[in-house]
Design a protein around this motif. Structure first.
Motif, PDB file in Angstrom:
ATOM      1  N   TYR A 125      55.890  51.612  27.728  1.00 59.38           N
ATOM      2  CA  TYR A 125      54.613  52.046  27.703  1.00 59.38           C
ATOM      3  C   TYR A 125      53.872  52.096  29.067  1.00 59.38           C
ATOM      4  O   TYR A 125      53.122  53.172  29.695  1.00 59.38           O
ATOM      5  CB  TYR A 125      53.519  51.364  26.656  1.00 59.38           C
ATOM      6  CG  TYR A 125      54.145  51.473  25.399  1.00 59.38           C
ATOM      7  CD1 TYR A 125      53.673  52.679  24.393  1.00 59.38           C
ATOM      8  CD2 TYR A 125      54.792  50.378  24.915  1.00 59.38           C
ATOM      9  CE1 TYR A 125      54.198  52.537  23.289  1.00 59.38           C
ATOM     10  CE2 TYR A 125      55.275  50.353  23.444  1.00 59.38           C
ATOM     11  CZ  TYR A 125      54.923  51.433  22.666  1.00 59.38           C
ATOM     12  OH  TYR A 125      55.159  51.361  21.253  1.00 59.38           O
ATOM     13  N   LEU A 126      54.303  50.959  29.775  1.00 60.34           N
ATOM     14  CA  LEU A 126      53.518  50.889  31.175  1.00 60.34           C
ATOM     15  C   LEU A 126      54.571  50.963  32.238  1.00 60.34           C
ATOM     16  O   LEU A 126      55.670  51.141  32.057  1.00 60.34           O
ATOM     17  CB  LEU A 126      52.890  49.288  31.167  1.00 60.34           C
ATOM     18  CG  LEU A 126      52.018  49.125  29.850  1.00 60.34           C
ATOM     19  CD1 LEU A 126      51.412  47.656  30.315  1.00 60.34           C
ATOM     20  CD2 LEU A 126      50.659  49.973  30.076  1.00 60.34           C
ATOM     21  N   SER A 127      54.095  50.682  33.480  1.00 54.04           N
ATOM     22  CA  SER A 127      54.972  50.860  34.702  1.00 54.04           C
ATOM     23  C   SER A 127      55.613  49.536  34.932  1.00 54.04           C
ATOM     24  O   SER A 127      56.577  49.663  35.686  1.00 54.04           O
ATOM     25  CB  SER A 127      54.231  51.141  35.855  1.00 54.04           C
ATOM     26  OG  SER A 127      53.416  52.430  35.764  1.00 54.04           O
ATOM     27  N   TRP A 152      49.768  55.864  27.048  1.00 56.50           N
ATOM     28  CA  TRP A 152      49.304  55.379  28.201  1.00 56.50           C
ATOM     29  C   TRP A 152      49.677  56.298  29.503  1.00 56.50           C
ATOM     30  O   TRP A 152      50.826  56.843  29.514  1.00 56.50           O
ATOM     31  CB  TRP A 152      49.899  53.943  28.704  1.00 56.50           C
ATOM     32  CG  TRP A 152      49.437  52.759  27.769  1.00 56.50           C
ATOM     33  CD1 TRP A 152      49.864  52.441  26.548  1.00 56.50           C
ATOM     34  CD2 TRP A 152      48.265  51.784  28.207  1.00 56.50           C
ATOM     35  NE1 TRP A 152      49.153  51.488  26.139  1.00 56.50           N
ATOM     36  CE2 TRP A 152      48.164  50.963  26.774  1.00 56.50           C
ATOM     37  CE3 TRP A 152      47.551  51.619  29.185  1.00 56.50           C
ATOM     38  CZ2 TRP A 152      47.195  50.096  26.733  1.00 56.50           C
ATOM     39  CZ3 TRP A 152      46.476  50.644  29.022  1.00 56.50           C
ATOM     40  CH2 TRP A 152      46.332  49.929  27.844  1.00 56.50           C
ATOM     41  N   TRP A 169      42.001  49.943  31.360  1.00 64.22           N
ATOM     42  CA  TRP A 169      42.819  50.163  32.446  1.00 64.22           C
ATOM     43  C   TRP A 169      43.792  49.067  32.432  1.00 64.22           C
ATOM     44  O   TRP A 169      43.145  47.649  32.226  1.00 64.22           O
ATOM     45  CB  TRP A 169      42.406  50.316  33.713  1.00 64.22           C
ATOM     46  CG  TRP A 169      41.670  51.957  33.790  1.00 64.22           C
ATOM     47  CD1 TRP A 169      40.440  52.239  33.402  1.00 64.22           C
ATOM     48  CD2 TRP A 169      42.127  52.853  34.552  1.00 64.22           C
ATOM     49  NE1 TRP A 169      40.420  53.638  33.562  1.00 64.22           N
ATOM     50  CE2 TRP A 169      41.223  54.231  34.348  1.00 64.22           C
ATOM     51  CE3 TRP A 169      43.197  52.939  35.417  1.00 64.22           C
ATOM     52  CZ2 TRP A 169      41.637  55.185  34.912  1.00 64.22           C
ATOM     53  CZ3 TRP A 169      43.635  54.341  35.841  1.00 64.22           C
ATOM     54  CH2 TRP A 169      42.754  55.444  35.724  1.00 64.22           C
ATOM     55  N   ALA A 205      47.690  51.819  34.867  1.00 64.72           N
ATOM     56  CA  ALA A 205      47.913  52.427  33.781  1.00 64.72           C
ATOM     57  C   ALA A 205      46.412  52.665  32.965  1.00 64.72           C
ATOM     58  O   ALA A 205      45.698  51.816  32.834  1.00 64.72           O
ATOM     59  CB  ALA A 205      49.063  52.083  32.354  1.00 64.72           C
ATOM     60  N   LYS A 213      50.206  56.742  33.274  1.00 67.63           N
ATOM     61  CA  LYS A 213      50.687  55.727  34.354  1.00 67.63           C
ATOM     62  C   LYS A 213      50.511  56.460  35.649  1.00 67.63           C
ATOM     63  O   LYS A 213      50.582  57.727  35.844  1.00 67.63           O
ATOM     64  CB  LYS A 213      52.391  55.527  34.353  1.00 67.63           C
ATOM     65  CG  LYS A 213      52.623  54.813  33.054  1.00 67.63           C
ATOM     66  CD  LYS A 213      54.251  54.513  32.979  1.00 67.63           C
ATOM     67  CE  LYS A 213      54.941  55.205  31.858  1.00 67.63           C
ATOM     68  NZ  LYS A 213      56.252  54.813  31.738  1.00 67.63           N
ATOM     69  N   TYR A 214      49.900  55.771  36.640  1.00 68.01           N
ATOM     70  CA  TYR A 214      49.676  56.042  37.850  1.00 68.01           C
ATOM     71  C   TYR A 214      50.441  55.132  38.871  1.00 68.01           C
ATOM     72  O   TYR A 214      50.395  53.812  39.258  1.00 68.01           O
ATOM     73  CB  TYR A 214      48.189  55.970  38.261  1.00 68.01           C
ATOM     74  CG  TYR A 214      47.395  56.721  37.595  1.00 68.01           C
ATOM     75  CD1 TYR A 214      47.035  58.141  37.768  1.00 68.01           C
ATOM     76  CD2 TYR A 214      46.926  56.387  36.127  1.00 68.01           C
ATOM     77  CE1 TYR A 214      46.240  59.079  36.989  1.00 68.01           C
ATOM     78  CE2 TYR A 214      46.106  57.296  35.331  1.00 68.01           C
ATOM     79  CZ  TYR A 214      45.731  58.567  35.833  1.00 68.01           C
ATOM     80  OH  TYR A 214      44.975  59.334  35.000  1.00 68.01           O
ATOM     81  N   GLU A 215      51.477  55.671  39.556  1.00 63.97           N
ATOM     82  CA  GLU A 215      52.337  54.931  40.371  1.00 63.97           C
ATOM     83  C   GLU A 215      52.099  55.513  41.701  1.00 63.97           C
ATOM     84  O   GLU A 215      51.441  56.210  42.267  1.00 63.97           O
ATOM     85  CB  GLU A 215      53.733  55.142  39.907  1.00 63.97           C
ATOM     86  CG  GLU A 215      53.740  54.451  38.582  1.00 63.97           C
ATOM     87  CD  GLU A 215      55.395  54.501  37.916  1.00 63.97           C
ATOM     88  OE1 GLU A 215      56.069  55.038  38.571  1.00 63.97           O
ATOM     89  OE2 GLU A 215      55.384  53.992  36.713  1.00 63.97           O
TER      90      GLU A 215
END
Length: 465
Positions: free
Chosen positions: A226-228, A259, A244, A252, A261-263
């Motif tokens: 689900y997450l990075s 979720w 967050w 995320a 995700k921001y990478e």
């Protein structure tokens, strides 16, 4: 020599003598005053006004007249159990006092003590005590002795687990939450990294193996599916009730059951995110690090992240804190202060034409002004004005900065006692004025408004007004 001459000389002697004898301003307590130890690591003032002082040899309670030292408690079979080195003191909603130490977990309900022991917890210490909306007590446990850093391997193993007490019995959650993980040399040796009780009374826990939520019925886990990243460092709820999480590979945001995700591709740089902060303009900031060193502040706006590195922030060193400051944002490090306004960071020294180093302590006062200290003095920043309020005769080493209820600023030092700064006077008090000693560790106010000073050799109560 005449009698009259003798009388005059005596009066002169008395006047000189009493002029050099410092006025006693403190009532001090040390080991000879029933303290179990002079090594006070923390203090806690409960809802009844009792002051609890944690030491390396039990706990001490001040009820208003004297200190009561508690090194051990007696069990029903008559055996005494030492409290040991105290690591945490907290109070639950039913006013019970919970104390964790290297000897276990202790509860005081106002009448008697209970020792909560679990043989399976041998080798673990209580890192945190949490109470949820139902009144249940949760303890976050970390392994005391992990495998030591090995030069050849370059990592350590950490281990953690979680337990819950519903005031009737304890519950474990094996296989649901907890476990072990490897950390590289230089990282914090902690398995659990943060906790949060959100606006819906859910309990969130981050760990090096993922993010967990307890919805008052069961546990849910969010991992790399689900997450990075499985490595989660910080869980945070915004003023809009968005959840967050900062991870080892970006951040995320929870969106229903999914979720977002921001990478790196979304603009978040050096995306090992270890802290999150929301300012009064509802802007979200993410603290990022690289190779265990601070790297950037990242601002989220227009669904993108914008990174501010050292050269953008205009200060050196790790940003320790962010402060909302009169519709602006202030970033603080041990190397300087910078102010964010209209999309740009400006160094405080450039803004006000000062030259300083080693910014040691900073607080935001009740009137939203900022007080900070450097090697050369105490500064007051209020709206568009910066004043150097006090300059010591020689460079000092500050250990504590505190605003008293009446607005006085108290400065604790490592060798020179305390300084009290207000609009009328500047007062310097040391052991000559009754302090136990001049190495100050903590300053706090009790429920009655009296100010207390914790120092290296004990604790002192201020008798002034």
């Amino acid at each position: 020599m005449s009698f009259a001459t003798n009388k005059i000389l005596l009066l002169i002697f008395c006047a000189c003598y009493f002029s050099v004898v410092a006025q006693i301003e403190f009532e001090s307590y040390s080991k000879s005053d029933s303290l179990t130890s002079i090594n006070i690591s923390s203090v806690f003032v409960d809802s009844k006004g009792v002051i609890w002082a944690a030491t390396n040899n039990g706990v001490n309670a001040f009820t208003g007249k004297r200190w009561v030292g508690i090194k051990s408690i007696s069990k029903s079979r008559g055996n005494d159990i030492n409290l040991g080195t105290i690591s945490n003191i907290s109070e639950t909603k039913n006013t019970s006092i919970w104390i964790s130490s290297d000897k276990g977990l202790f509860e005081f309900n106002g009448k008697y003590w209970t020792h909560h022991s679990d043989r399976d917890n041998s080798g673990f210490y209580v890192k945190e005590i949490i109470q949820d909306s139902l009144g249940f007590v949760w303890i976050v446990l970390e392994k005391n002795r992990s495998i030591k850093d090995a030069g050849d391997l370059g990592f350590s193993l950490v281990e953690g687990k979680l337990q819950m007490y519903n005031h009737k019995q304890w519950y474990d959650f094996p296989g649901m939450i907890g476990g072990s993980a490897a950390v590289v040399v230089g990282e914090k040796k902690e398995y659990f990294t943060s906790s949060l009780i959100d606006s819906k009374n859910n309990l969130w826990i981050t760990s090096l193996d993922g993010l967990y939520i307890y919805n008052q019925k069961s546990w849910l886990e969010y991992d790399i599916e689900y997450l990075s990243s499985d490595k989660c460092y910080k869980v945070f709820e915004t003023s809009k009730n968005d959840i967050w999480v900062g991870t080892a590979n970006g951040v995320a945001k929870r969106d229903g059951d999914k979720w977002i995700k921001y990478e790196d591709d979304s603009g978040i740089k050096d995306n090992d995110i270890y802290n999150l902060f929301e300012d009064k303009k509802q802007r979200l900031w993410a603290f990022s690090k690289k190779d265990n060193k601070f790297k950037a502040l990242n601002l989220f706006r227009n669904n993108k992240w914008e990174a501010y590195f050292d050269q953008d922030l205009n200060i050196k060193g790790e940003v320790k804190e962010l402060f909302d400051f009169h519709n602006k944002l202030l970033a603080y490090s041990n190397k300087g202060i910078s102010i964010f306004d209209k999309g740009k960071w400006t160094n405080l020294e450039e803004l006000y034409g000062i030259e300083e180093e080693d910014y040691s302590e900073i607080i935001m006062a009740k009137d939203s002004s900022v007080w900070f200290t450097t090697k050369t003095g105490l500064y007051h920043l209020n709206k568009g004005k910066l004043d150097k309020v006090y300059t010591p005769k020689k460079k000092w080493r500050l250990s504590y900065l505190y605003e008293a209820p009446k607005g006085d600023i108290w400065l604790g030092t490592e060798k020179n006692g305390v300084y009290i700064i207000n609009e009328q006077t500047n007062t310097h008090l040391t052991s000559k004025n009754g302090l136990v000693d001049n190495h100050i560790k903590n300053i706090f106010t009790d429920s009655g408004g009296s100010i207390w000073i914790v120092s290296k050799e004990g604790i002192s109560k201020y008798l002034g007004k």
